[in-house]
Design an enzyme around this catalytic site. Structure first.
Site, PDB file in Angstrom:
ATOM      1  N   TYR A 123      -0.292  13.302  -1.653  1.00 53.00           N
ATOM      2  CA  TYR A 123      -0.627  12.507  -0.236  1.00 53.00           C
ATOM      3  C   TYR A 123      -0.539  11.261  -0.503  1.00 53.00           C
ATOM      4  O   TYR A 123      -1.659  10.717  -1.292  1.00 53.00           O
ATOM      5  CB  TYR A 123      -1.748  12.937   0.530  1.00 53.00           C
ATOM      6  N   TRP A 125       0.627   6.711  -0.036  1.00 50.32           N
ATOM      7  CA  TRP A 125       1.718   5.898   0.387  1.00 50.32           C
ATOM      8  C   TRP A 125       3.032   5.514  -0.755  1.00 50.32           C
ATOM      9  O   TRP A 125       4.060   5.222  -0.253  1.00 50.32           O
ATOM     10  CB  TRP A 125       1.029   4.460   0.679  1.00 50.32           C
TER      11      TRP A 125
END
Length: 773
Positions: A123, A125
């Site tokens: 998880y 960016w």
């Protein structure tokens, strides 16, 4: 030539050896020379983000991972639960040995436990590039080479709202990406009531690339036209100075009560839009009985709300009257739903907008998290962008993303989620590529115990983050500047050819190349790579965009032309208000995707779940984590200004904002004086879960009774051998609670908790977060 939103079609400035690149923080160009790395922002950006200045100091920093490493305990004793994770030393190995050991462990788990024993965390960016997106790469690898994995759903940012909004209004992206835009606010809004604000530090970043930061300019234009901004937040800078906002502070976590008081005033004074409620909403009469007290004996008058939220009743009534009959926009930030009962303010904000009758109008109605990230409030691109297909996941099991510690600590136990009773799977291997759970997750001391339960933790990382320091197998990955990619966001018209700026650090490799070699060992090289190199994948992913442009009769350069030019502008859809505008125009022909096809003020579906902590309409629910003796202050753990989450915390822009090496916490002068704390002092923040140090910034820009410490400082325990060691760097997630927002959404509650604060008078321990292993 310029398109309809003023983007120059000349590309980036690539003179003097600079090459094009992009990031979540903004488009830029860069060059590497004997003098080091130089970066310069995209010339077309009216408000560039300084976070790009983290790159020069980070590129060759000592905390970068130079070669594969294996935790000594795992190497010597083999897979298995081990509380030495995070305390052990590492042994450097060759790529061949690391991949042989890892492929053998993957085959062991696959063949003895099945892919349902693997959690593909990842998880984060990761990269603004669409191919070297680590999350996509690892999920594709696990699907193709192992047959699947247990996944997570939703996000730490919007865990409650992303489950709730599709059931009461429209799809999450319909509300955030195709609804009210900054252009509408600049031209149409008369009053913007921002619960939790619209801080520029949040909208300065985006999930993909971002070429123009327009939020500051839009608020400036709106204010000049006469738009009034009202900020409800404990932090004055949750709206920029350009908005000229009126600052209203309420007790953190009580926004729902304030909204109820406003709506009660609207109704009792006949200022609500009954015609709108009758035509477009479902369940208003049920909610009205609660609002008036008919169903529970407590009218939600302004005075009732005042006693809870700390805003006096007269102010609440005046605010209601200011909103009525005007082009009013109600915004609710991510931060409000990152707390206990976080579903309620999101739902209640929508009810307030419905009572005003503004939903679906340009610049009016309801906008969830408008100022959160840079693609919210922008127009949507009208051609497909580069997308790496992740393949089919043969495992159906999943968890809400913020429940990872519960899953690892309590396999086989049941929990509630979205009306279902589910069971946590028994995970033996966690594979993490892209992301840092020791930033995102709450109660880090509990998370350490959770990661001790698995057989193997694998991490791809560019630097020795706390997550990497808890892993069994650590594989060094390249930084975005060290690889080629295509930068793209669905809400930004500038596609960027991301050229390689520098050679990889040490023996770091692209995630794709790592997975290709692993897939080869697992007999899945051809289906994973499809016979393509990284450059050939970029050409392949670019083709749908080119073909769509050509089909529309627009300029459609081939890949090599795009690559040499450095950028390409794609067309965007009209600013038409999306589903909510169409629904307002014709609620029969354009029904909403809710169970009733209308705006659900009362949801019989949610009511049917029978979960007391999230009933069928928005309500005020008392909080359990409130100030009391021992923990008298609220702690607001929000997003940082100088970095995205914890990314590149070791970069120059981030470290320059620290004081004496510590993260800076803001405290009101009244609270500081009561504790003998002066500006620049080091404070100790603590509660029953843990403690950390932070530098004090004494300011009246924060309400009394509240301390604000941003997330993202790398976790740095003074003594790793202690289970609840003091974090000397200032990570607030040693203090936050690891519980769900409710049994409905199970979202993250990391925004808000309670702490005690005192001046730290001991010898300052050294910071080792950025030391090499």
């Amino acid at each position: 030539m310029r398109d309809s939103v003023g983007y120059p079609d000349s590309g980036l400035d690539l003179t003097d050896g600079f090459k094009p690149h992009t990031s979540h923080w903004g488009v830029f160009s860069a060059r590497q020379s004997e003098d080091g790395l130089q970066v310069r922002p995209y010339a077309g950006d009216p408000d560039p983000n300084g976070i790009i200045d983290n790159f020069p100091g980070a590129l060759r920093h000592q905390v970068r991972i130079a070669q594969p490493a294996i935790r000594r305990g795992w190497l010597e004793r083999g897979p298995g639960p081990d509380d030495r994770r995070g305390r052990d030393e590492y042994v450097s190995v060759s790529w061949e040995k690391a991949l042989d050991l890892l492929s053998g462990e993957l085959m062991r788990i696959r063949d003895t436990r099945g892919p349902g024993a693997v959690f593909g965390g990842s998880y984060g960016w990761s990269s603004a590039g669409r191919f070297h997106h680590a999350q996509s790469q690892v999920h594709r690898f696990l699907n193709i080479a192992l047959g699947g994995y247990v996944r997570s759903v939703n996000s730490y940012s919007s865990g409650a709202s992303s489950v709730l909004l599709p059931q009461i209004l429209a799809g999450y992206e319909d509300i955030t990406k195709h609804n009210v835009t900054w252009e509408q606010i600049a031209a149409e809004s008369q009053v913007v009531l921002a619960f939790g604000g619209m801080a520029l530090k949040n909208s300065m970043v985006a999930g993909g690339s971002i070429s123009k930061h327009v939020e500051r300019g839009a608020m400036t234009d709106a204010r000049r036209r006469g738009c009034e901004f009202i900020l409800v937040s404990p932090l004055r800078d949750d709206l920029p100075a350009e908005a000229g906002a009126e600052w209203m502070t309420c007790v953190p976590g009580t926004d729902t009560a304030l909204m109820l008081g406003i709506v009660h005033t609207l109704v009792t004074e006949g200022l609500h839009d009954q015609a709108f409620l009758d035509r477009y909403t479902e369940g208003w009469p049920v909610f009205l009985r609660y609002l008036t007290g008919e169903s529970d004996g407590q009218p939600k008058r302004a005075e009732w709300a005042a006693a809870i939220c700390g805003v006096d009743g007269l102010t609440i009534r005046k605010l209601a009257r200011r909103l009525a009959g005007r082009r009013a926009l109600i915004t609710v930030s991510h931060s409000l739903q990152r707390a206990e009962h976080g579903e309620q303010p999101v739902w209640m904000g929508m009810v307030l907008a419905a009572a005003l009758g503004q939903i679906g109008l340009p610049g009016g109605g309801y906008a969830y998290s408008l100022g959160a990230i840079g693609y919210y409030g922008r127009r949507v691109n009208d051609v497909p962008g580069p997308t790496l297909i992740q393949g089919r996941n043969g495992v159906s099991d999943f968890i809400p993303v913020a429940r990872i510690a519960d899953m690892l600590l309590h396999p086989g136990t049941t929990y509630r989620y979205n009306g279902e009773t589910r069971q946590y799977p028994d995970i033996r291997l966690v594979y993490w590529a892209g992301g840092n759970p020791f930033h995102h997750h709450q109660d880090i001391n509990r998370l350490r115990k959770a990661f001790a339960q698995v057989d193997t933790l694998v991490v791809h990382e560019l630097a020795w983050t706390a997550t990497a320091r808890h892993a069994d197998i650590v594989l060094p990955a390249t930084m975005t500047l060290e690889r080629e990619d295509i930068g793209y966001s669905t809400n930004d018209p500038l596609m960027v050819a991301m050229h390689r700026i520098a050679e990889p650090f040490g023996l770091a490799r692209d995630d794709y190349d790592i997975f290709a070699d692993l897939a080869d060992r697992l007999g899945a090289h051809e289906p994973f790579t499809e016979g393509r190199t990284s450059r050939q994948w970029l050409e392949h992913l670019y083709e749908p965009t080119r073909a769509s442009l050509e089909a529309r009769g627009l300029e459609a350069p081939n890949f090599l032309t795009f690559w040499e030019r450095g950028s390409l502008i794609v067309p965007q859809r009209p600013d038409d208000g999306g589903k909510l505008r169409r629904f307002r125009e014709d609620p029969i022909a354009h029904a909403l995707p809710t169970p009733s096809g209308r705006i659900e003020i009362f949801s019989s579906k949610i009511a049917g779940h029978g979960d007391a902590d999230c009933p069928g309409h928005p309500v005020w629910l008392e909080k359990t984590d409130v100030p009391k003796p021992g923990v008298p202050c609220f702690l607001v753990a929000n997003q940082p200004v100088t970095r995205l989450h914890s990314q590149l915390d070791f970069g120059g822009h981030s470290t320059a904002a620290k004081h004496r090496g510590r993260e800076v916490a803001r405290i009101n002068p009244r609270d500081a004086s009561a504790r003998g704390i002066a500006d620049g002092d080091i404070m100790r923040l603590f509660n029953e879960r843990g403690a950390c140090l932070a530098a004090a910034h004494v300011t009246d820009a924060i309400a009394p009774g509240i301390v604000q410490l941003p997330t993202g400082a790398w976790y740095d325990p003074m003594d790793p051998e202690e289970d609840r060691s003091l974090c000397v760097h200032g990570n607030p997630n040693v203090l936050t609670r690891d519980i769900g927002t409710s049994s409905f959404a199970q979202g993250c509650t990391g925004q808000l908790t309670t702490v005690q604060v005192e001046r730290f008078n001991g010898n300052l321990p050294p910071i080792r977060a950025f030391d090499p292993m």
